[in-house]
Design an enzyme around this catalytic site. Structure first.
Site: not given
Ligand code: GRF
Length: 218
Positions: A109, A111, A138
């Site tokens: 994942n 984050h 991360s």
């Molecule tokens: C990203 O900031 C990711 O870290 C978080 O949600 C957002 C998703 O953006 N979990 P995208 O759909 O990849 O443009």
């Protein structure tokens, strides 16, 4: 060498998905993206998958009576596609321990914070409220506890005067797009492996620069 069959789960625009697709377009990249699954019909990322000629599927969580039924359908689809590794990329559903445990050490994942700070939602506003001078992103293995699994890699960026949550999110997102493909590469190649609850990197090189904010004046 066979490339690791990777499925990407999304809920939205899919800019991280795009970064993974771009990296995996190189035949030497050790992971192959074989399918993209969204829990939201019409998510922007599905069009990115289609444009890349990759199976773009929807498993709509609203079509299922329970979280478990949704996750069973998701799992079945991943198995149909022969997926070996899962990347969550802006996937906005909490996953139960039952699902997570089926993918232990095989689900990543991203984050948008320097974990373990600012887990969960509203990360950028909370980083601003806390007054941190560096934040970032991360990539970690997914564990049953949200945003708490073993960290594979992190990218740091400065918080600048005048930043609001949107400005910070945009700067962090740029870092995410560099970080996620590298972490996927590390895991798919076997260079990053789980040992005793931590991630060991086989070829950890020291980053080129020290990030100091505010920068020392010379
Ligand atoms: C990203 O900031 C990711 O870290 C978080 O949600 C957002 C998703 O953006 N979990 P995208 O759909 O990849 O443009």
């Amino acid at each position: 060498m066979a490339r690791v069959r990777t499925g990407v789960l999304i809920s939205g625009r899919g800019s991280n998905l795009q970064a993974l697709l771009d990296a995996a377009a190189n035949p030497d990249f050790p992971a192959e993206i074989v399918c993209v699954i969204s829990n939201r019909p019409g998510a922007g990322g599905l069009a990115r998958a289609e444009a890349a000629g990759i199976a773009a599927l929807t498993v709509d969580h609203k079509a299922f009576g329970t979280r478990e039924a949704f996750e069973n359908a998701l799992h079945a689809e991943l198995q149909n596609q022969g997926v070996e590794l899962v990347c969550l990329a802006g996937f906005m559903r909490l996953l139960t321990p039952g699902f997570v445990n089926r993918w232990t050490g095989r689900m990543l994942n991203i984050h948008p914070s320097l974990l373990p700070s600012f887990k969960g939602v509203d990360t950028h506003q909370r980083a601003l409220d806390a007054g941190v001078k560096l934040t970032g992103a991360s990539v970690h293995f997914v564990s049953a506890e949200m945003d708490a699994g073993p960290i594979i890699g992190q990218a740091a960026i400065p918080v600048l005067p005048g930043d609001d949550a949107d400005a910070l999110a945009a700067r962090v997102l740029g870092a995410e797009h560099q970080l996620y493909p590298e972490c996927l590469r590390q895991v798919a190649s076997g260079e990053a492996r789980l040992e005793g609850g931590h991630v060991i990197l086989a070829h950890a090189a020291a980053p080129q620069a020290l990030l100091v904010n505010p920068p020392p004046r010379s």
